[in-house]
Design an enzyme around this catalytic site. Structure first.
Site, PDB file in Angstrom:
ATOM      1  N   ALA A 112      26.318   3.845 -37.749  1.00  0.00           N
ATOM      2  CA  ALA A 112      26.181   5.693 -38.013  1.00  0.00           C
ATOM      3  C   ALA A 112      24.077   6.956 -37.747  1.00  0.00           C
ATOM      4  O   ALA A 112      24.155   8.029 -37.595  1.00  0.00           O
ATOM      5  CB  ALA A 112      26.903   6.570 -39.665  1.00  0.00           C
ATOM      6  N   TYR A 113      23.214   5.201 -38.041  1.00  0.00           N
ATOM      7  CA  TYR A 113      22.204   5.595 -38.550  1.00  0.00           C
ATOM      8  C   TYR A 113      21.702   6.269 -36.766  1.00  0.00           C
ATOM      9  O   TYR A 113      21.153   4.695 -35.871  1.00  0.00           O
ATOM     10  CB  TYR A 113      21.472   5.006 -39.414  1.00  0.00           C
ATOM     11  CG  TYR A 113      22.089   5.007 -40.288  1.00  0.00           C
ATOM     12  CD1 TYR A 113      22.692   5.738 -41.439  1.00  0.00           C
ATOM     13  CD2 TYR A 113      21.308   3.923 -42.037  1.00  0.00           C
ATOM     14  CE1 TYR A 113      23.558   5.207 -42.826  1.00  0.00           C
ATOM     15  CE2 TYR A 113      21.957   3.479 -42.669  1.00  0.00           C
ATOM     16  CZ  TYR A 113      23.029   4.690 -43.528  1.00  0.00           C
ATOM     17  OH  TYR A 113      23.590   4.048 -44.319  1.00  0.00           O
TER      18      TYR A 113
END
Length: 345
Positions: free
Chosen positions: A60-61
């Protein structure tokens, strides 16, 4: 640097885990304060030089670019078998649910993408980023077990869950002969101690490692009142978690500053020295070299019992905030929280 065992696993980790949420291409996710690959590599290299062997990232980063930066740095600066890499996967999207993508299929797809981003054949710890109320627990645990059996993940962990959920998941895994969660990554620091109610007790009894995030409360526990930074100004998620309790938290932050002056060390060292007495290995984010240097130094600092009490006694109960407040059956997922480019939750 000190080292310890991650729960019941055979992973031997540094007491400081370098959190990689601050690494990645800005604009490809929620965060505008992330740093580019050149500066990310400098911090990763410095962490390795200081003895850090435990690194935490997530698909997700910054649309996977955090994983990519970490993977390339590890290939250039370390031997793969000498480091412990953890990454996390997101719940199924509404589109996946509607199109009949199973939990098992979803986990396999996400893990394969993370391995591609990282440039590795396996991750040491694959973490269930947050509870997926739209997917049967059996499907999640079987999907994770499949990853372990395939050799793509050595162990599994969980993040952002309640104690009863962790207990429920591991009970199901034990019954079915699946891999069990060996670690939990929750929101825990000196100004947010709600994990002490139930989760800390469960983990102690079951020998589940604790690797909390937000170890410095988005920088609040590392800067004196009035000091600021790009992250403190622009991290909207941290503002969501901490702004409403700033006054009461400020009392504790002032005490951290007081003890830092007394010991002649940074506030980071005081805050983490306290946390290291409570958990296995805090996940500490770094966007400047002195951040990881201060984190490493904290392992060498011992606080007295009176100092521990002084830091703790001003705490008052806090409401659930952030992911834990959002990701429940009765709340709506907020798409601004995490993004992988083509997937939002």
């Amino acid at each position: 640097m000190e080292y310890t065992r991650l729960g019941d696993s055979d992973l031997h980790i540094s007491r400081i885990c370098l959190g990689c949420m601050g690494f990645g291409e800005a604009g490809k996710g929620q965060h505008s304060w992330t740093i580019d690959e050149t500066h990310s590599r400098e911090i990763i290299k410095k962490g390795l030089e200081l003895g850090v062997n435990f690194f935490d990232t997530a698909i997700a980063y910054q649309s996977g670019t955090s994983e990519q930066y970490l993977g390339r740095a590890i290939r250039d600066f370390a031997k793969r078998d000498d480091v412990v890499i953890a990454t996390k996967f997101l719940p199924r999207t509404p589109d996946e649910v509607e199109n009949g993508v199973t939990g098992q299929q979803h986990i396999e797809r996400m893990l394969n993408k993370s391995l591609e981003n990282l440039g590795t054949d396996y991750v040491d710890l694959y973490i269930y980023h947050m509870w997926d109320y739209a997917t049967p627990l059996y499907d999640v645990m079987e999907g994770l077990n499949n990853a372990v059996k395939a050799g793509k993940a050595r162990y599994i962990g969980i993040s952002n869950c309640f104690a009863y959920q962790l207990a429920q998941a591991n009970a199901l895994a034990e019954k079915e002969g699946f891999a069990q969660f060996v670690s939990v990554q929750g929101h825990y620091n000196l100004i947010f101690r709600e994990e002490e109610r139930e989760m800390a007790k469960l983990c102690k009894e079951e020998n589940i490692a604790t690797t909390p995030y937000s170890a410095l409360a988005g920088g609040r526990l590392s800067r004196r009142p009035g000091e600021t930074s790009k992250r403190l100004q622009e991290d909207s998620y941290a503002h969501l978690k901490y702004d409403s309790t700033a006054a009461q938290d400020g009392i504790i932050i002032d005490r951290v500053a007081e003890l830092a002056e007394k010991h002649g060390v940074s506030m980071t060292e005081i805050s983490l020295a306290w946390l290291l007495t409570k958990v296995t290995a805090p996940v500490v984010g770094a966007t400047k070299l002195h951040h990881i240097e201060g984190a490493a130094k904290s392992v060498e600092l011992t606080l007295t019992a009176d100092e521990m009490t002084y830091l703790e006694q001003a705490y008052v109960p806090h409401k659930l905030v952030g992911v834990m407040a959002q990701n429940t059956p009765d709340t709506v997922r907020q798409p601004h929280v995490w993004s992988t480019g083509n997937q939002k939750i």
